[in-house]
Design a protein around this motif. Structure first.
Motif, PDB file in Angstrom:
ATOM      1  N   LEU A   1       0.837  -1.197   0.000  1.00  0.00           N
ATOM      2  CA  LEU A   1       0.000   0.000   0.000  1.00  0.00           C
ATOM      3  C   LEU A   1       0.870   1.244   0.000  1.00  0.00           C
ATOM      4  O   LEU A   1       1.679   1.451   0.906  1.00  0.00           O
ATOM      5  N   PHE A   2       0.722   2.077  -1.037  1.00  0.00           N
ATOM      6  CA  PHE A   2       1.448   3.343  -1.145  1.00  0.00           C
ATOM      7  C   PHE A   2       0.516   4.489  -0.762  1.00  0.00           C
ATOM      8  O   PHE A   2      -0.559   4.641  -1.342  1.00  0.00           O
ATOM      9  N   GLU A   3       0.954   5.302   0.205  1.00  0.00           N
ATOM     10  CA  GLU A   3       0.247   6.521   0.578  1.00  0.00           C
ATOM     11  C   GLU A   3       1.224   7.676   0.372  1.00  0.00           C
ATOM     12  O   GLU A   3       2.275   7.722   1.001  1.00  0.00           O
ATOM     13  N   LYS A   4       0.858   8.608  -0.509  1.00  0.00           N
ATOM     14  CA  LYS A   4       1.814   9.645  -0.896  1.00  0.00           C
ATOM     15  C   LYS A   4       1.165  11.022  -0.917  1.00  0.00           C
ATOM     16  O   LYS A   4       0.018  11.184  -1.326  1.00  0.00           O
ATOM     17  N   PHE A   5       1.943  12.005  -0.486  1.00  0.00           N
ATOM     18  CA  PHE A   5       1.548  13.412  -0.601  1.00  0.00           C
ATOM     19  C   PHE A   5       2.790  14.205  -0.978  1.00  0.00           C
ATOM     20  O   PHE A   5       3.798  14.166  -0.261  1.00  0.00           O
ATOM     21  N   SER A   6       2.745  14.898  -2.122  1.00  0.00           N
ATOM     22  CA  SER A   6       3.906  15.625  -2.621  1.00  0.00           C
ATOM     23  C   SER A   6       3.663  17.127  -2.573  1.00  0.00           C
ATOM     24  O   SER A   6       2.548  17.593  -2.818  1.00  0.00           O
ATOM     25  N   TYR A   7       4.727  17.876  -2.303  1.00  0.00           N
ATOM     26  CA  TYR A   7       4.613  19.331  -2.322  1.00  0.00           C
ATOM     27  C   TYR A   7       5.968  19.927  -2.705  1.00  0.00           C
ATOM     28  O   TYR A   7       7.025  19.323  -2.471  1.00  0.00           O
ATOM     29  N   GLY A   8       5.913  21.107  -3.336  1.00  0.00           N
ATOM     30  CA  GLY A   8       7.148  21.701  -3.817  1.00  0.00           C
ATOM     31  C   GLY A   8       7.063  23.195  -3.974  1.00  0.00           C
ATOM     32  O   GLY A   8       5.991  23.800  -3.887  1.00  0.00           O
ATOM     33  N   VAL A   9       8.209  23.793  -4.218  1.00  0.00           N
ATOM     34  CA  VAL A   9       8.308  25.226  -4.466  1.00  0.00           C
ATOM     35  C   VAL A   9       9.123  25.425  -5.740  1.00  0.00           C
ATOM     36  O   VAL A   9      10.066  24.678  -6.007  1.00  0.00           O
ATOM     37  N   ASN A  10       8.731  26.390  -6.572  1.00  0.00           N
ATOM     38  CA  ASN A  10       9.469  26.671  -7.796  1.00  0.00           C
ATOM     39  C   ASN A  10       9.654  28.167  -7.960  1.00  0.00           C
ATOM     40  O   ASN A  10       8.804  28.961  -7.537  1.00  0.00           O
ATOM     41  N   VAL A  11      10.771  28.550  -8.549  1.00  0.00           N
ATOM     42  CA  VAL A  11      11.095  29.974  -8.684  1.00  0.00           C
ATOM     43  C   VAL A  11      11.638  30.251 -10.083  1.00  0.00           C
ATOM     44  O   VAL A  11      12.235  29.386 -10.726  1.00  0.00           O
ATOM     45  N   LYS A  12      11.408  31.477 -10.549  1.00  0.00           N
ATOM     46  CA  LYS A  12      11.994  31.939 -11.801  1.00  0.00           C
ATOM     47  C   LYS A  12      12.385  33.399 -11.636  1.00  0.00           C
ATOM     48  O   LYS A  12      11.571  34.217 -11.207  1.00  0.00           O
ATOM     49  N   PHE A  13      13.628  33.700 -11.956  1.00  0.00           N
ATOM     50  CA  PHE A  13      14.111  35.076 -11.961  1.00  0.00           C
ATOM     51  C   PHE A  13      14.640  35.378 -13.362  1.00  0.00           C
ATOM     52  O   PHE A  13      15.421  34.603 -13.914  1.00  0.00           O
ATOM     53  N   GLN A  14      14.209  36.489 -13.922  1.00  0.00           N
ATOM     54  CA  GLN A  14      14.669  36.857 -15.260  1.00  0.00           C
ATOM     55  C   GLN A  14      14.996  38.347 -15.307  1.00  0.00           C
ATOM     56  O   GLN A  14      14.210  39.189 -14.879  1.00  0.00           O
ATOM     57  N   TYR A  15      16.183  38.629 -15.834  1.00  0.00           N
ATOM     58  CA  TYR A  15      16.608  40.020 -16.009  1.00  0.00           C
ATOM     59  C   TYR A  15      17.234  40.139 -17.385  1.00  0.00           C
ATOM     60  O   TYR A  15      18.257  39.519 -17.667  1.00  0.00           O
ATOM     61  N   ASN A  16      16.571  40.905 -18.254  1.00  0.00           N
ATOM     62  CA  ASN A  16      17.001  41.009 -19.645  1.00  0.00           C
ATOM     63  C   ASN A  16      17.115  39.611 -20.253  1.00  0.00           C
ATOM     64  O   ASN A  16      16.137  38.877 -20.295  1.00  0.00           O
ATOM     65  N   ASN A  17      18.297  39.204 -20.683  1.00  0.00           N
ATOM     66  CA  ASN A  17      18.444  37.900 -21.343  1.00  0.00           C
ATOM     67  C   ASN A  17      18.945  36.796 -20.423  1.00  0.00           C
ATOM     68  O   ASN A  17      19.294  35.712 -20.885  1.00  0.00           O
TER      69      ASN A  17
END
Length: 373
Positions: free
Chosen positions: A264-280
């Motif tokens: 029996l598999f019991e799973k709960f996933s959570y995450g954080v993601n980021v993006k930073f962009q300056y010009n190119n």
């Protein structure tokens, strides 16, 4: 065919209902068809158990079709051929989307999950790198696509709050092999073999279906900063495990063998993601964690990556670091490459990668030529 009944019926009902509701509006229907073919060359220096350490092949061939009969409703389908995938795995998207306003949208059918911004770059022509992050290809934390419905939108102008909540069914497809050598996506099984792991998922798991729900809430400022928080909860499920049984374990003279045992598999996933962009210059990254219980015993799964790229006219050099921890396997991957896009129709990618694991390191090269139309 059973797996398609619910999303396709929902999609047709949504399409018919929308056509009736907005039949009086003046709008010229719009149709768009695009596609691509990606040819890939792989070379690895120390692979064990593979017939070849190098190969060249058509790694992807995709076609995207969209039809917008009304200004606030569209239908989209994406079919991507990958070697030895079945038809269900090649149908990446088939959905209808109704736009009430920028703040409120509804989507029904099959679509890429919004949990990871990397899924935005799931298809080869729009992905900077020649390879996707392990976080995406190994499906440890969430599936790539889902058959169901989504409620999404964004609020604000320069500073925005965006959200996407969804629920639906999905085919279990952990560790699907991709690439010319077909090593990508199989790293966990490969390293399990190297360390003599006693258990792994039985191949029959990939033919099972499950349901789940989740969502992402993001905060962004113009195109410079985006930070998101995501969760995914699949239903608890009995999962077939392939167990190595040593000689003598089943009796005094019993030979070494393998048995399939459901857990029996019991799973709960959570995450954080980021993006930073300056010009190119762009920096993207993600970290995911899963609380996994196997027959009540806790196992931590962790995965993450950070990628930096900088576009100089038509050339984009990039570097990426990844770390993946799953049950008894923990490994890292370093990638450095260059993306050259002289025109819309042509893209060239060349990258070097290095896997680091306790069983030994692996060096590899990937070259890709993509023709888009």
């Amino acid at each position: 065919m059973t797996n398609f009944k619910i999303p396709i019926i929902t999609l047709l009902l949504l399409f018919v209902g929308t056509n009736i509701s907005f039949s009086q509006s003046s709008w010229e229907p719009q149709t768009n068809i695009t596609g691509y073919i990606s040819t890939e060359i792989n070379y690895f220096d120390e692979l064990e158990g593979y017939d070849l350490n190098y190969s060249a092949a058509v790694s992807e061939a995709g076609i995207l079709m969209s039809y917008q009969p009304k200004s606030n409703f569209r239908i989209k389908g994406v079919f991507v051929y990958r070697p030895k995938f079945d038809i269900d795995q090649m149908l990446n998207e088939a959905f209808g989307e109704l736009t009430i306003s920028e703040e409120i949208n509804f989507k029904a059918g099959r679509f890429l999950l919004p949990l990871s911004p990397t899924n935005t770059y799931y298809y080869a022509p729009v992905n900077t790198s020649a390879t996707l992050p392990i976080l995406v290809t190994n499906h440890e934390f969430y599936p790539v696509t889902i058959d169901g419905g989504s409620f999404n939108g964004s609020i604000g102008s320069e500073f925005k709050v965006n959200y996407d909540f969804f629920a639906g069914g999905f085919m279990n497809s952990t560790w699907l092999r991709t690439g010319a050598v077909r090593f990508f996506g199989d790293e966990v099984n490969y390293f399990k073999d190297q360390i003599g792991s006693s258990a792994t998922l039985d191949p029959s798991y990939s033919n099972t279906y499950n349901f789940g729900f989740g969502g992402r809430v993001g905060f962004s400022y113009k195109s410079n900063i985006d930070v998101g928080f995501s969760t995914f909860k699949p239903n608890d499920q009995d999962v077939p495990l392939l167990i190595d049984v040593p000689a003598g374990a089943l009796g005094p003279n019993s030979p070494a063998t393998q048995i399939v045992q459901e857990s029996l598999f019991e799973k709960f996933s959570y995450g954080v993601n980021v993006k930073f962009q300056y010009n190119n210059t762009k920096l993207v990254g993600e970290y995911w964690y899963s609380d996994l219980k196997i027959d009540g015993s806790a196992t931590d799964l962790e995965g993450g990556f950070v990628e930096l790229n900088h576009r100089i006219n038509k050339v984009t050099p990039y570097v990426r670091y990844e770390d993946q921890k799953t049950a008894d396997v923990d490994y890292k991957r370093y990638t450095a490459g260059v993306n050259y896009k002289p025109s819309f129709t042509k893209t060239f990618k060349l990258e070097y990668m290095r896997y680091e694991h306790s069983s030994g390191d692996i060096n590899g090269f990937v070259g890709t030529l993509i023709y888009s139309f």
